[in-house]
Scaffold this motif. Structure first.
Motif, PDB file in Angstrom:
ATOM      1  N   ALA A 137       1.133  -1.272  -0.466  1.00  0.00           N
ATOM      2  CA  ALA A 137       0.157   0.163  -0.277  1.00  0.00           C
ATOM      3  C   ALA A 137       1.185   0.813  -0.266  1.00  0.00           C
ATOM      4  CB  ALA A 137      -1.051  -0.138   1.134  1.00  0.00           C
ATOM      5  N   ALA A 138       2.171   1.127   0.616  1.00  0.00           N
ATOM      6  CA  ALA A 138       2.812   2.281   0.918  1.00  0.00           C
ATOM      7  C   ALA A 138       3.007   2.746  -0.130  1.00  0.00           C
ATOM      8  CB  ALA A 138       3.755   2.794   1.996  1.00  0.00           C
ATOM      9  N   LYS A 139       4.076   1.920  -0.903  1.00  0.00           N
ATOM     10  CA  LYS A 139       4.665   2.251  -2.268  1.00  0.00           C
ATOM     11  C   LYS A 139       3.412   2.516  -3.300  1.00  0.00           C
ATOM     12  CE  LYS A 139       6.672  -0.150  -6.463  1.00  0.00           C
ATOM     13  NZ  LYS A 139       7.415  -1.120  -6.695  1.00  0.00           N
ATOM     14  N   ARG A 140       1.855   2.242  -3.182  1.00  0.00           N
ATOM     15  CA  ARG A 140       1.572   2.658  -4.222  1.00  0.00           C
ATOM     16  C   ARG A 140       1.219   3.872  -3.703  1.00  0.00           C
ATOM     17  NH1 ARG A 140      -1.042  -0.674  -7.903  1.00  0.00           N
ATOM     18  NH2 ARG A 140      -2.761   0.024  -8.202  1.00  0.00           N
ATOM     19  N   ILE A 141       0.826   4.461  -2.977  1.00  0.00           N
ATOM     20  CA  ILE A 141       0.246   6.019  -2.110  1.00  0.00           C
ATOM     21  C   ILE A 141       0.765   6.404  -2.634  1.00  0.00           C
ATOM     22  CG2 ILE A 141      -0.215   7.328  -0.234  1.00  0.00           C
ATOM     23  CD1 ILE A 141      -1.129   4.310   1.065  1.00  0.00           C
ATOM     24  N   ARG A 142       2.664   6.199  -2.520  1.00  0.00           N
ATOM     25  CA  ARG A 142       4.199   7.226  -2.639  1.00  0.00           C
ATOM     26  C   ARG A 142       3.881   7.379  -3.951  1.00  0.00           C
ATOM     27  NH1 ARG A 142       7.340   4.484  -0.340  1.00  0.00           N
ATOM     28  NH2 ARG A 142       7.028   5.503   1.781  1.00  0.00           N
ATOM     29  N   THR A 143       3.744   5.990  -5.072  1.00  0.00           N
ATOM     30  CA  THR A 143       3.916   6.948  -6.402  1.00  0.00           C
ATOM     31  C   THR A 143       2.919   7.377  -7.113  1.00  0.00           C
ATOM     32  OG1 THR A 143       4.686   5.227  -7.135  1.00  0.00           O
ATOM     33  CG2 THR A 143       3.914   5.359  -8.651  1.00  0.00           C
ATOM     34  N   TYR A 144       1.237   6.934  -6.652  1.00  0.00           N
ATOM     35  CA  TYR A 144      -0.088   8.010  -6.948  1.00  0.00           C
ATOM     36  C   TYR A 144       0.514   9.543  -6.832  1.00  0.00           C
ATOM     37  CZ  TYR A 144      -4.704   9.491  -6.969  1.00  0.00           C
ATOM     38  OH  TYR A 144      -6.094  10.989  -7.156  1.00  0.00           O
ATOM     39  N   HIS A 145       0.570   9.846  -5.627  1.00  0.00           N
ATOM     40  CA  HIS A 145       0.611  11.122  -5.089  1.00  0.00           C
ATOM     41  C   HIS A 145       2.232  12.205  -5.486  1.00  0.00           C
ATOM     42  CE1 HIS A 145      -2.087   9.770  -1.968  1.00  0.00           C
ATOM     43  NE2 HIS A 145      -2.555  11.324  -1.632  1.00  0.00           N
ATOM     44  N   GLU A 146       3.490  10.838  -5.936  1.00  0.00           N
ATOM     45  CA  GLU A 146       4.084  11.282  -6.617  1.00  0.00           C
ATOM     46  C   GLU A 146       4.126  12.380  -7.561  1.00  0.00           C
ATOM     47  OE1 GLU A 146       7.180   8.490  -5.940  1.00  0.00           O
ATOM     48  OE2 GLU A 146       8.171   9.676  -4.891  1.00  0.00           O
ATOM     49  N   ARG A 147       2.910  11.735  -8.550  1.00  0.00           N
ATOM     50  CA  ARG A 147       2.856  11.791  -9.530  1.00  0.00           C
ATOM     51  C   ARG A 147       1.625  12.996  -9.692  1.00  0.00           C
ATOM     52  NH1 ARG A 147       2.298   8.624 -14.096  1.00  0.00           N
ATOM     53  NH2 ARG A 147       2.810   6.922 -13.931  1.00  0.00           N
ATOM     54  N   GLN A 148       1.157  13.768  -8.354  1.00  0.00           N
ATOM     55  CA  GLN A 148       0.624  15.409  -8.306  1.00  0.00           C
ATOM     56  C   GLN A 148       1.799  15.911  -8.476  1.00  0.00           C
ATOM     57  OE1 GLN A 148      -1.160  14.363  -4.803  1.00  0.00           O
ATOM     58  NE2 GLN A 148      -2.890  13.513  -5.624  1.00  0.00           N
ATOM     59  N   ARG A 149       3.317  16.229  -8.173  1.00  0.00           N
ATOM     60  CA  ARG A 149       4.602  17.108  -8.035  1.00  0.00           C
ATOM     61  C   ARG A 149       3.695  18.341  -8.954  1.00  0.00           C
ATOM     62  NH1 ARG A 149       7.689  17.680  -4.642  1.00  0.00           N
ATOM     63  NH2 ARG A 149       7.864  15.654  -3.903  1.00  0.00           N
ATOM     64  N   PRO A 150       3.590  19.326  -8.414  1.00  0.00           N
ATOM     65  CA  PRO A 150       3.625  20.737  -9.832  1.00  0.00           C
ATOM     66  C   PRO A 150       5.098  20.928  -9.620  1.00  0.00           C
ATOM     67  CG  PRO A 150       3.422  21.478  -7.243  1.00  0.00           C
ATOM     68  CD  PRO A 150       3.671  19.763  -7.537  1.00  0.00           C
ATOM     69  N   ALA A 151       5.547  21.772 -11.000  1.00  0.00           N
ATOM     70  CA  ALA A 151       6.630  22.176 -11.751  1.00  0.00           C
ATOM     71  C   ALA A 151       6.348  23.912 -10.657  1.00  0.00           C
ATOM     72  CB  ALA A 151       6.783  22.325 -13.291  1.00  0.00           C
ATOM     73  N   ASP A 152       7.572  24.185 -10.892  1.00  0.00           N
ATOM     74  CA  ASP A 152       7.937  25.297 -10.325  1.00  0.00           C
ATOM     75  C   ASP A 152       7.714  26.254 -12.181  1.00  0.00           C
ATOM     76  OD1 ASP A 152       8.470  24.565  -8.179  1.00  0.00           O
ATOM     77  OD2 ASP A 152      11.097  25.221  -8.114  1.00  0.00           O
ATOM     78  N   GLN A 153       7.868  27.397 -12.170  1.00  0.00           N
ATOM     79  CA  GLN A 153       8.245  28.026 -13.014  1.00  0.00           C
ATOM     80  C   GLN A 153       8.646  29.674 -12.868  1.00  0.00           C
ATOM     81  OE1 GLN A 153       5.340  28.500 -16.312  1.00  0.00           O
ATOM     82  NE2 GLN A 153       4.048  26.057 -16.271  1.00  0.00           N
ATOM     83  N   ALA A 202       0.993  10.369   6.263  1.00  0.00           N
ATOM     84  CA  ALA A 202       2.073  10.498   6.080  1.00  0.00           C
ATOM     85  C   ALA A 202       3.208  10.414   5.090  1.00  0.00           C
ATOM     86  CB  ALA A 202       2.552   9.152   7.772  1.00  0.00           C
ATOM     87  N   VAL A 203       2.872   9.485   4.041  1.00  0.00           N
ATOM     88  CA  VAL A 203       3.389   9.073   3.127  1.00  0.00           C
ATOM     89  C   VAL A 203       2.686  10.016   2.152  1.00  0.00           C
ATOM     90  CG1 VAL A 203       2.871   7.350   0.657  1.00  0.00           C
ATOM     91  CG2 VAL A 203       3.099   6.449   3.274  1.00  0.00           C
ATOM     92  N   PRO A 204       2.091  10.640   1.979  1.00  0.00           N
ATOM     93  CA  PRO A 204       1.891  12.299   0.818  1.00  0.00           C
ATOM     94  C   PRO A 204       3.069  12.970   1.490  1.00  0.00           C
ATOM     95  CG  PRO A 204       0.188  11.168   0.770  1.00  0.00           C
ATOM     96  CD  PRO A 204       0.813  10.302   2.350  1.00  0.00           C
ATOM     97  N   ALA A 205       2.552  13.499   3.081  1.00  0.00           N
ATOM     98  CA  ALA A 205       3.625  14.002   3.743  1.00  0.00           C
ATOM     99  C   ALA A 205       5.322  14.409   3.571  1.00  0.00           C
ATOM    100  CB  ALA A 205       3.777  14.375   4.982  1.00  0.00           C
ATOM    101  N   ALA A 206       5.307  12.436   3.367  1.00  0.00           N
ATOM    102  CA  ALA A 206       7.204  12.512   3.324  1.00  0.00           C
ATOM    103  C   ALA A 206       7.514  12.815   1.386  1.00  0.00           C
ATOM    104  CB  ALA A 206       7.220  10.573   3.411  1.00  0.00           C
ATOM    105  N   ALA A 207       6.630  12.654   0.588  1.00  0.00           N
ATOM    106  CA  ALA A 207       6.533  12.132  -0.545  1.00  0.00           C
ATOM    107  C   ALA A 207       7.318  13.904  -1.210  1.00  0.00           C
ATOM    108  CB  ALA A 207       5.586  11.973  -1.231  1.00  0.00           C
ATOM    109  N   ALA A 208       6.204  14.616   0.096  1.00  0.00           N
ATOM    110  CA  ALA A 208       6.259  16.722  -0.651  1.00  0.00           C
ATOM    111  C   ALA A 208       7.569  16.191   0.177  1.00  0.00           C
ATOM    112  CB  ALA A 208       4.950  17.010  -0.340  1.00  0.00           C
TER     113      ALA A 208
END
Length: 427
Positions: A90-106, A145-151
C-alpha cells in the motif's frame, strides 16, 4: 433506513431535507476543548500529563511520552508478515500516486517585460493524529504520512492516544517515514502539536481524523497552524443497476456504515426488486460483523434507498456531495463524467470503495458533510506551499507603475502610491 421514490411529488423536498441534516459539535464538547487548549498552551507538559491521567486513566511522565525507536522496531517486527507485506504494498502505491501530483516551479517573462513565477516548497513540520480505541488504523498512518514524506516534509510527528500501540500501526509508521510518535490523544494532542508542550515541538499543519473533541480542537487552532479539514462521519453513495450481485452492494454499503453509528450509506438504483434484495442482504450480513452494532445503527438511522432513473444519479450525487460514490454499472463513465461534487469516484462493479481505503493509491482522507462542493481530498498539495516571484527592470517597472499609483490612490493608501511614484519621478 429511509426509502425515497423519485416519482413521488414531494421527493425533491424530502430528499433534500434528509441530505441537509447536520450533526453540529455539541456546545459542551466545544467548551471542554476550549479549556483543554488553554491549559496546554499555558502549562505545557504538566497539562498533558494531567489530562492523560484524567481522560485516559494513564500515568505518564516526560520519558514515557515518546515512543522509542526500539519500541517502534519491536512493534513492527511483531506485525504479522502478511500484514507487513500489505503495508509495504500500500505504501508504495500511495507514494507513487502522490508523487505524480508534484507541481512544477515556473519562471516566465510577460508582455510587459515583468519576470514572474512561483516555487513550491514543502512544509517544515506536520503533525498526524491517529485515532486509538475503536480499532487499529495503519491505513490512517499511511494516507497521511506517505504524502507528507513524498512532498519532502522534514519532520512528521504522530500523536495517538496512550495505551498499547498496535504492531500494524507501528509498522505503518516505520514504512511511511514518521519521524516521532507521542502517546497523547484528544484535544490535548492537538494543542501540543499547535503550541508545543514539553518535548513535543509545534508543527506547521495538523492532519488526520479524530472524534468530536479532536475535530473541535482542530477548528479552534486553525490559524495558529494549518489543518487538513474538519472530518465528519463517513459517507458512501452506491449507484447500482439490477445486474449487480446484491450481496456485493450490501457489503459496499456496510463498509462505511461500520465506521460509526453516524455514518451514512445511500443506494441509488432504478430496480425496486434489486433494492429489496440489497436491503435483505444488509440485514443478513450484519450479524456476522464484529462491527455490526455500529453498522446496524448507521443503516437504521442514516441509511437510504433512492429509487430513481439512473440518468438522474449524477444530479442526485451532486446534491449529496458525498465522500465516496461508486458507479456499479456497465458503462460507469457515462454517468460519472457528469458528477461535479464527490470526494472520490469508484468506477465499475470491481471497484469497491474499500480498495481506495487501503491500496488503490489514491487518498482516503476525503471531504465529508457535503464539503466536496468546495474542497478536495488530502494530496501532495496539502504538504507544499507556493511562493510567488516578481522581478522588474526599469522598463518593466515603467509599464506597471502608473496603474499601481492610480489604484493605490483610489484605495486611499498614499504610501503605496508613493512607493511607486517616487521611483517614477527619479527615472
Amino acid at each position: 433506513m429511509r426509502r425515497f421514490r423519485f416519482s413521488d411529488p414531494d421527493f425533491e423536498a424530502a430528499f433534500s431535507a434528509f441530505v441537509a441534516e447536520r450533526r453540529d459539535t455539541p456546545e459542551e464538547v466545544d467548551s471542554i476543548v476550549r479549556d483543554v487548549l488553554a491549559a496546554v498552551r499555558a502549562e505545557g507538559l504538566p497539562a498533558l500529563l494531567r489530562f492523560a491521567r484524567d481522560f485516559d486513566r494513564v500515568e505518564l511522565d516526560e520519558a514515557g511520552l515518546r515512543v522509542t525507536q526500539a519500541e517502534i522496531d519491536a512493534g513492527a517486527e511483531a506485525c504479522p508478515v502478511e500484514v507487513r507485506e500489505a503495508i509495504d504494498f500500500a505504501a508504495k502505491r500511495i507514494r507513487t500516486y502522490h508523487e505524480r501530483q508534484r507541481p512544477a516551479d515556473q519562471r516566465f517573462t510577460d508582455e510587459a517585460g515583468v519576470e514572474l513565477g512561483w516555487r513550491w516548497t514543502p512544509l517544515d513540520a506536520v503533525g498526524i493524529y491517529v485515532p486509538g480505541g475503536r480499532a487499529a488504523y495503519p491505513s490512517t498512518v499511511l494516507m497521511n504520512a506517505v504524502p507528507a514524506a513524498a512532498a519532502g516534509v522534514g519532520r512528521i510527528a504522530m500523536v495517538t492516544p496512550p495505551g498499547r500501540l498496535q504492531p500494524a500501526v507501528l509498522a505503518a509508521a516505520k514504512a511511511a517515514g514518521v519521524s516521532e510518535i507521542w502517546r497523547v490523544g484528544g484535544a490535548q494532542a492537538v494543542a501540543a502539536l499547535a503550541y508545543g508542550a514539553g518535548p513535543i515541538r509545534p508543527v506547521d499543519k495538523i492532519v488526520g481524523p479524530g472524534n468530536a473533541f479532536v475535530t473541535a480542537a482542530k477548528r479552534r487552532v486553525y490559524g495558529v497552524v494549518g489543518i487538513d479539514a474538519l472530518a465528519g462521519p463517513s459517507e458512501i453513495v452506491v449507484v447500482a443497476d439490477g445486474a449487480n450481485d446484491p450481496e456485493w452492494i450490501a457489503a459496499d454499503l456496510l463498509s462505511q456504515a461500520e465506521h460509526d453509528p453516524a455514518a451514512q450509506s445511500i443506494l441509488i438504483t432504478d430496480d425496486e426488486a434489486f433494492a429489496t434484495r440489497v436491503e435483505a442482504a444488509v440485514q443478513a450480513q450484519l450479524p456476522s460483523l464484529a462491527t455490526g452494532t455500529d453498522a446496524a445503527a448507521s443503516w437504521r438511522d442514516h441509511g437510504a434507498v433512492v429509487l430513481a432513473p439512473l440518468d438522474e444519479s449524477p444530479r442526485l450525487v451532486d446534491l449529496i456531495a458525498p465522500e465516496h460514490v461508486e458507479f456499479a454499472v456497465e458503462a460507469p463513465e457515462r454517468l460519472s463524467d457528469h458528477v461535479r461534487h464527490a470526494g472520490a469516484i469508484f468506477l465499475g462493479r470491481y471497484a469497491p470503495e474499500a480498495l481506495g481505503d487501503y491500496v488503490a493509491g489514491s487518498n482516503h482522507v476525503l471531504p465529508t458533510s457535503r464539503a466536496a462542493r468546495f474542497s478536495s481530498g488530502l494530496s501532495l498539495y496539502d504538504f507544499l506551499k507556493r511562493t510567488s516571484f516578481v522581478k522588474c527592470d526599469e522598463a518593466a517597472f515603467a509599464a506597471l507603475a502608473p496603474a499601481t499609483v492610480a489604484l493605490a490612490e483610489a484605495e486611499g493608501l498614499p504610501a503605496h502610491a508613493r512607493s511607486a511614484a517616487i521611483r517614477m519621478r527619479r527615472r
